[in-house]
Write an enzyme that holds these catalytic residues in place. Structure first.
Site, PDB file in Angstrom:
ATOM      1  N   LYS A  20       0.918  -1.034  -0.040  1.00 22.76           N
ATOM      2  CA  LYS A  20       0.127  -0.138   0.054  1.00 22.76           C
ATOM      3  C   LYS A  20       0.814   1.214  -0.224  1.00 22.76           C
ATOM      4  O   LYS A  20       1.820   1.178   0.440  1.00 22.76           O
ATOM      5  CB  LYS A  20      -1.010  -0.054   1.104  1.00 22.76           C
ATOM      6  N   HIS A  71      -6.235 -13.449  -7.956  1.00 21.79           N
ATOM      7  CA  HIS A  71      -6.938 -12.440  -7.334  1.00 21.79           C
ATOM      8  C   HIS A  71      -8.740 -12.308  -7.916  1.00 21.79           C
ATOM      9  O   HIS A  71      -8.544 -12.876  -9.269  1.00 21.79           O
ATOM     10  CB  HIS A  71      -6.434 -10.983  -7.321  1.00 21.79           C
TER      11      HIS A  71
END
EC number: 4.1.1.39
Length: 475
Positions: free
Chosen positions: A175, A294
């Site tokens: 992040k 994902h």
């Protein structure tokens, strides 16, 4: 008029429209071991009988169309048609039914999830006679599943490649997900891996944007992996997202990852598509790369209770198409996932043989025969206080992935990784000693934090963070 046309007419062809149930509702049908079986949640329009609705689903997802056609006489409809063989009301729900449909195997191309879904979850979902339609489960017979390669490697081969046993694997999504330069991104990867994580991860929407082109990211991440491995003596990996706008570009990225010598790549299998995913999975097996999957876009498909497709179906499709990891919710974090439902499809991902169990949403017994299993990934809003529950819920064969729960540590990325590794090792040791993590989990974390200042700091930061919303997808 040709003699053949006259013959067709003479044996009973009559143009027009007739009820689907006259042909496609067959309650006397005995399912075959080779049939693909589907359980649909059907919500008919007012005035449409459930038998007609179930038959319409069977027809429109197999050989039927809206009117009688004379070319039906040129083939054996009984051999190829789908059959609605049972209908049951959904307890506690008005005008909702579970329609069970059997499809003969010859309707589907071997080794193609794309073709399977084009029929079973195709145009029928827009059918006007239905207010809503949801595919709850599929039974994939061994005769069909054996036409798929499945996961590139599977759980045991991955553990052997990583030389890591007896505990869940630890990961972290870097992040902020967008905006970092390639060099700063690689720095974050290095710090997390050095601190004790097994993997770091590209976020699903990190592809090749102007602020960080894919080739630069791959190079800096590979450097981070090798540096962290040299310092820790452990095998490390970073999920390099190979998802791209074309299959050719995707494969180019996978080839470059292999040339760098990294252990794993990644794909967004729903936005990228099943054809692309299966191609990448085949390449990964042939070239020794693990494949992380994902599920971006899944909630568009699976979150509504009465329309769409349950994630357990998407999970089965992924196991056939190919992937070594897939995100599967957390039960305790910020993303949707009720415990029994989640554990149901986690077993469908990992185990060889799964018994029918309606209490967990499993409508059919599923036999995967020898197809390798897939590691479920728990990710989304989790932190050190969740570690006991995650260890107890998911067990050893899982990946526990802390993004904000690593990078949000007040002392930085490496201490955040240390905190998670200490918490995990403490939970595994406590479990192995016979302690009840469900009851004593918080105490286990507190005890470990007494000798780990990194864990103590993490415990203080996230002690009040909870995501207490009721799950939408419940049984």
């Amino acid at each position: 008029m040709s003699p053949k046309t006259e013959t067709k007419a003479s044996v009973g062809f009559k143009a027009g429209v007739k009820d689907y149930r006259l042909t496609y509702y067959t309650p006397e049908y005995q399912t075959k071991d080779t049939d693909i079986l589907a359980a649909f949640r059907v919500t008919p329009q007012p005035g449409v009988p459930p038998e007609e609705a179930g038959a319409a689903v069977a027809a429109e997802s197999s050989t039927g169309t809206w009117t009688t056609v004379w070319t039906d006489g040129l083939t054996s409809l009984d051999r190829y048609k789908g059959r609605c063989y049972d209908i049951e009301p959904v307890p506690g729900e008005e005008s909702q039914f579970i329609a069970y449909v059997a499809y003969p195997l010859d309707l589907f191309e071997e080794g193609s999830v794309t073709n399977l879904f084009t029929s079973i979850v195709g145009n029928v979902f827009g059918f006007k006679a239905l207010r809503a339609l949801r595919l709850e489960d599929l039974r994939i017979p061994p005769a069909y599943s054996k036409t798929f390669q499945g996961p590139p490697h599977g759980i045991q081969v991955e553990r052997d490649k990583l030389n890591k046993y007896g505990r869940p694997l630890l990961g972290c999504t870097i992040k902020p997900k967008l905006g970092l330069s390639a060099k700063n991104y690689g720095r974050a990867v290095y710090e997390c891996l050095r601190g004790g994580l097994d993997f770091t991860k590209d976020d699903e929407n990190v592809n090749s944007q102007p602020f960080m082109r894919w080739r630069d990211r791959f190079v800096f991440c590979a450097e981070a992996i090798y540096k962290a491995q040299a310092e820790t003596g452990e095998i490390k990996g970073h999920y390099l997202n190979a998802t791209a706008g074309t299959c050719e570009e995707m494969m180019k990225r996978a080839v470059f990852a292999r040339e760098l010598g990294v252990p794993i790549v990644m794909h967004d299998y729903l936005t990228g598509g099943f054809t692309a995913n299966t191609s990448l999975a085949h390449y990964c097996r042939d070239n020794g790369l693990l494949l992380h999957i994902h599920r971006a876009m899944h909630a568009v498909i699976d979150r509504q209770r009465i329309h769409g497709m349950h994630f357990r179906v998407l999970a089965k499709a992924l196991r056939m198409s190919g992937g070594d990891h897939i995100h599967a919710g957390t039960v305790v974090g910020k993303l949707e996932g009720e415990r029994d439902v989640t554990l149901g499809f986690v077993d469908l991902l990992r185990d060889d043989f799964i018994e029918k169990d309606r209490s967990r949403g499993i409508y059919f017994t599923q036999d995967w025969v020898s197809m390798p299993g897939v590691l479920p990934v728990a990710s989304g809003g989790i932190h050190v206080w969740h570690m006991p529950a995650l260890t107890e819920i998911f067990g050893d064969d899982s990946v526990l992935q802390f993004g904000g729960g690593t990078l949000g540590h007040p002392w930085g990325n490496a201490p955040g990784a240390v905190a998670n590794r200490v918490a995990l090792e403490a939970c595994v040791q406590a479990r192995n000693e016979g302690r009840d993590l469900a009851r004593e989990g918080n105490e286990v974390i507190r005890e470990a934090s007494k000798w780990s200042p990194e864990l103590a700091a993490a415990c203080e930061v996230w002690k009040e963070i909870k995501f207490e919303f009721e799950a939408i997808d419940v049984l």
